[in-house]
Each structure stands twice: as structure tokens, then as C-alpha cells.
Design a protein around this motif. Structure first.
Motif, PDB file in Angstrom:
ATOM      1  N   ARG A  21       1.140  -0.912   0.020  1.00 54.89           N
ATOM      2  CA  ARG A  21       0.142  -0.556  -0.072  1.00 54.89           C
ATOM      3  C   ARG A  21       0.732   1.096  -0.175  1.00 54.89           C
ATOM      4  NH1 ARG A  21      -2.691  -2.974  -1.625  1.00 54.89           N
ATOM      5  NH2 ARG A  21      -4.938  -3.662  -0.652  1.00 54.89           N
ATOM      6  N   HIS A  22       0.375   1.953  -0.722  1.00 52.58           N
ATOM      7  CA  HIS A  22       0.599   3.228  -1.000  1.00 52.58           C
ATOM      8  C   HIS A  22       0.414   4.769   0.349  1.00 52.58           C
ATOM      9  CE1 HIS A  22       2.328   7.267  -3.229  1.00 52.58           C
ATOM     10  NE2 HIS A  22       3.479   6.828  -3.304  1.00 52.58           N
ATOM     11  N   GLU A  31      -2.195   6.785  -0.894  1.00 54.06           N
ATOM     12  CA  GLU A  31      -3.418   6.063  -1.621  1.00 54.06           C
ATOM     13  C   GLU A  31      -4.875   7.064  -0.934  1.00 54.06           C
ATOM     14  OE1 GLU A  31      -5.297   1.904  -2.452  1.00 54.06           O
ATOM     15  OE2 GLU A  31      -2.875   1.857  -1.981  1.00 54.06           O
ATOM     16  N   ARG A  45      -5.262   6.078  -7.837  1.00 56.90           N
ATOM     17  CA  ARG A  45      -5.102   5.563  -6.529  1.00 56.90           C
ATOM     18  C   ARG A  45      -4.149   4.236  -8.044  1.00 56.90           C
ATOM     19  NH1 ARG A  45      -9.655   5.210  -5.598  1.00 56.90           N
ATOM     20  NH2 ARG A  45     -10.680   3.660  -6.501  1.00 56.90           N
ATOM     21  N   LEU A  49      -0.496   4.541  -7.737  1.00 56.35           N
ATOM     22  CA  LEU A  49       0.315   3.869  -7.050  1.00 56.35           C
ATOM     23  C   LEU A  49       0.451   2.893  -6.475  1.00 56.35           C
ATOM     24  CD1 LEU A  49      -1.980   7.144  -4.941  1.00 56.35           C
ATOM     25  CD2 LEU A  49       0.639   7.062  -5.765  1.00 56.35           C
ATOM     26  N   GLN A  50      -0.727   2.152  -6.888  1.00 58.60           N
ATOM     27  CA  GLN A  50      -0.746   0.718  -5.904  1.00 58.60           C
ATOM     28  C   GLN A  50       0.166   0.293  -7.021  1.00 58.60           C
ATOM     29  OE1 GLN A  50      -4.136  -1.259  -6.471  1.00 58.60           O
ATOM     30  NE2 GLN A  50      -5.542   0.054  -4.660  1.00 58.60           N
ATOM     31  N   GLU A  83       2.973   1.583  -8.562  1.00 57.53           N
ATOM     32  CA  GLU A  83       4.452   2.864  -7.670  1.00 57.53           C
ATOM     33  C   GLU A  83       4.864   0.949  -6.436  1.00 57.53           C
ATOM     34  OE1 GLU A  83       6.445   6.639  -6.302  1.00 57.53           O
ATOM     35  OE2 GLU A  83       4.020   6.318  -6.501  1.00 57.53           O
ATOM     36  N   ALA A  84       3.871   1.737  -5.294  1.00 58.56           N
ATOM     37  CA  ALA A  84       3.761   0.174  -4.196  1.00 58.56           C
ATOM     38  C   ALA A  84       4.397  -0.987  -4.972  1.00 58.56           C
ATOM     39  CB  ALA A  84       2.873   0.744  -3.272  1.00 58.56           C
ATOM     40  N   ASP A 116       8.331  -0.284  -6.073  1.00 56.22           N
ATOM     41  CA  ASP A 116       9.104  -0.001  -4.851  1.00 56.22           C
ATOM     42  C   ASP A 116       9.711  -0.995  -4.228  1.00 56.22           C
ATOM     43  OD1 ASP A 116       9.023   1.879  -6.264  1.00 56.22           O
ATOM     44  OD2 ASP A 116       8.052   3.252  -4.722  1.00 56.22           O
ATOM     45  N   LYS A 128      -0.573   7.633 -13.229  1.00 51.51           N
ATOM     46  CA  LYS A 128      -0.588   8.695 -12.102  1.00 51.51           C
ATOM     47  C   LYS A 128      -0.796   9.775 -13.417  1.00 51.51           C
ATOM     48  CE  LYS A 128       3.065   8.252  -9.355  1.00 51.51           C
ATOM     49  NZ  LYS A 128       3.666   8.447  -7.923  1.00 51.51           N
ATOM     50  N   PHE A 164       1.512  13.660  -5.944  1.00 49.48           N
ATOM     51  CA  PHE A 164       1.908  12.171  -6.408  1.00 49.48           C
ATOM     52  C   PHE A 164       2.867  11.889  -6.726  1.00 49.48           C
ATOM     53  CE2 PHE A 164      -2.464  13.048  -6.169  1.00 49.48           C
ATOM     54  CZ  PHE A 164      -3.616  12.067  -4.700  1.00 49.48           C
ATOM     55  N   ASP A 180       5.237   8.823 -11.659  1.00 47.31           N
ATOM     56  CA  ASP A 180       5.689   7.346 -12.076  1.00 47.31           C
ATOM     57  C   ASP A 180       6.816   7.024 -12.063  1.00 47.31           C
ATOM     58  OD1 ASP A 180       2.404   6.456 -13.044  1.00 47.31           O
ATOM     59  OD2 ASP A 180       2.873   8.111 -13.992  1.00 47.31           O
TER      60      ASP A 180
END
Length: 330
Positions: free
Chosen positions: A32-33, A36, A79, A82-83, A85-86, A89, A102, A141, A144
Motif C-alpha cells: 500500500r502506498h 493512497e 490510485r 500508486l498501487q 508504484e508500491a 518499490d 498517475k 502524488f 510514475d
């Protein structure tokens, strides 16, 4: 006096502060970012466009509904970005997202603000508001991921294959954890979670080095599928009979599987170290054939130096003024 339960199969760390379980690896979709939750608040703040649309003329109704739909769609895409990206990472080796979600979310958000602020004769002002909204979205945010991570020298075909195999293994683990919930026994649930954490260590190894797929294929496929089937059958039986012998046999099975998976992971790591040693040896032989030798005299002198001299801080005089021993040798 009540005491917290702790032990090998406890879902909590042991009472002495140690944790016997390997570090958990997040499943795909679990990461989870931290930003988010912002998308939800932005969507809520766009609700006035939706409410006020029903007090407008037909053109205003359509404009406000489109504005709210654009902002909500932009936040949904943000969203998703962001998911992605999480998940990017959380992995050591990962490809950049195929779609810059994004970026598109920011464009949709700016477009929705511009449409919501539009009035006849004020097109420039609405455009400025839209551009400002897109810029604020980018500042809030971030961009990307635009580059692959850790993919240098990695066969993309093998990497895709490894991800498919790991996804199948994750599905088997998820089925095991869902099935064991039917027993209502927290100790069994914790034991299955421990086995899942051990299996995910092997998943991580295969993802980082897809060349290990042949050595781990049975563990990621046949063994996990058998463990899933055994878990489903045990959960159905134990929920009805509460048979202690069946429970003991199942726990022994989990221990054996956990030991085998951990041993396979260690063997793969040791194999990687052996390959590294071989590469280093070959490189040293090539350097020796080229006439390159390691700086052994300097290393020997450093080992034979006085520890007090090594610990003493050097000054400019030490570098410019020769020492007495050097003068005598000269």
C-alpha cells in the motif's frame, strides 16, 4: 495473572523478543502506498459537482456530471498508479508500469476541474484552473516510475516466466490460507502463515534470479499444489471431527515442507555464491595472463604497520616530511 501466549507457532513474536519466522514478503497487491488515501478525499471534495448538477439547466447538468466523472476517474487511475508504484518499490527487480496511470490521472483531474469551472466567456480562466489542478496533482502524488529497476543483464523472457510461476505459487498459498480459516484454530492459521513466509523467500530468490527456475520448479508447482490439496482436505475433516491425530499429521507435513523449502532456498543462495567465486577465479586468471598482479606488498606493509601509527591521525607534515626510516633506506 494473564500472560500473552508465545511460542514457535504463535502469530506474535516470542516472549524473549525474538521472532522465529523469516521476514514476511508482501503478496502481489498487498503493498500500500502511503498517499493512497488522498485520492479518496479528492473524490469526496468533488461531490459538490455531482450534487449541484441537479439544480442546473441541461447544459449545466451535463457539464457538472462530466466534471465529477472526470475527477473521479482521474482519482481512480491515480490510485491504480500508486498501487503499481508500491509494488514496484517493494521489489528489488521490477519493470516500470506499462501505463503511466498517475500521469493520466493528473490529466483527467485537471480536465475535470477545467470543465467544472467553465462558464461562457471565461475559457482562459477555466484552462488556468485545469493546468493548476494538474500541476498540483503532480506535486501531490509525484511521477510514475519511468525506468526498469535491477533489470540489467536479466532475460526478460525468463523474468516473465518467473513472475507467472510465482503468481501460480501465490494462488496456491492463498488457497491454503483461505482453507485453514475454516478450522477456526489460530495456531494452525499461524503455522500456515509461517510456511507461506518460508515459501515466499523461495519466490523472492526465483524472481531475483530467474535462472533458478529449473531447480525450484517442483517446489513452486507440484509441492505447493499438493500442500493446497492436503490443506483443503484437512480443513474439511478437522472442522467436522476435531481429530487430534489428523491435526498432528498435518502439522508434521507443514514442518517437513517448511524445512524443505528453507533448504532449497539456502542451496540456491549457495549456488549463486559458487557461481560468483568461479567468475572471480576466471577473471583473476585472465588478469594474471595479462601480467596484472595484486598489490601484495602494499597489503603486507599495511598488515605489518604499527597499530599506533595506523590509529594516529596524519598531518600535512607526515605527507611532506620523510620519516627517519625512509631517510636511512635512501
Amino acid at each position: 495473572m494473564a500472560k500473552r501466549y508465545g511460542g514457535r507457532h504463535s502469530p506474535q513474536p516470542r516472549l524473549d523478543g525474538t521472532d522465529p519466522r523469516p521476514p514476511a514478503r508482501p503478496r502481489p497487491g498487498e503493498a500500500r502506498h502511503p498517499l493512497e488515501s488522498r485520492t479518496r478525499w479528492v473524490t469526496i471534495m468533488a461531490v459538490p459537482f455531482l450534487i449541484s448538477a441537479f439544480w442546473q439547466d441541461p447544459a449545466g447538468l451535463a457539464t457538472h456530471l462530466i466534471a465529477f466523472g472526470a475527477i473521479a476517474s482521474g482519482m481512480w487511475m491515480t490510485r491504480e498508479g500508486l498501487q503499481a508504484e508500491a509494488a514496484y518499490d517493494a521489489r528489488r527487480i521490477a519493470r516500470r508500469p506499462a501505463i503511466p496511470r498517475k500521469l493520466f490521472g493528473g490529466i483527467l483531474t485537471g480536465l475535470g476541474l477545467a470543465i467544472g469551472a467553465y462558464v461562457p466567456g471565461a475559457e482562459i480562466g477555466a484552462g488556468i484552473i485545469g493546468v493548476a489542478g494538474a500541476l498540483l496533482h503532480w506535486l501531490s502524488f509525484g511521477p510514475d516510475p519511468m525506468r526498469d529497476k535491477g533489470m540489467e543483464g536479466v532475460d526478460t523472457f525468463q523474468q516473465d516466466r518467473a513472475q507467472r510461476i510465482v503468481a501460480e505459487g501465490e494462488a496456491h498459498l492463498k488457497a491454503m490460507q483461505d482453507a485453514i480459516l475454516r478450522t477456526g484454530d489460530r495456531r494452525l492459521e499461524a503455522h500456515v502463515a509461517m510456511f507461506a513466509a518460508t515459501a515466499r523467500e523461495l519466490f523472492t530468490r526465483v524472481e531475483e534470479d530467474p535462472d533458478d527456475i529449473p531447480a525450484a520448479r517442483r517446489y513452486l508447482g507440484i509441492y505447493l499444489q499438493g500442500a493446497r490439496d492436503a490443506t483443503v482436505k484437512f480443513a474439511d475433516l478437522y472442522a467436522q471431527t476435531q481429530d487430534p491425530r489428523a491435526r498432528e499429521d498435518y502439522e508434521n507435513l507443514l514442518r517437513d515442507l517448511e524445512t524443505e523449502f528453507a533448504a532449497r532456498t539456502r542451496k540456491l543462495i549457495e549456488g549463486g555464491r559458487t557461481d560468483l567465486d568461479i567468475e572471480i577465479g576466471v577473471l583473476r586468471e585472465r588478469l594474471a595472463r595479462e601480467g596484472v598482479r595484486p598489490a601484495a606488498p602494499a597489503q603486507t606493509a599495511a598488515r605489518n604497520a604499527d597499530p599506533a601509527e595506523l590509529e594516529r591521525a596524519m598531518t600535512l607534515d607526515d605527507l611532506l616530511i620523510p620519516r627517519e626510516g625512509e631517510k636511512q633506506r635512501r
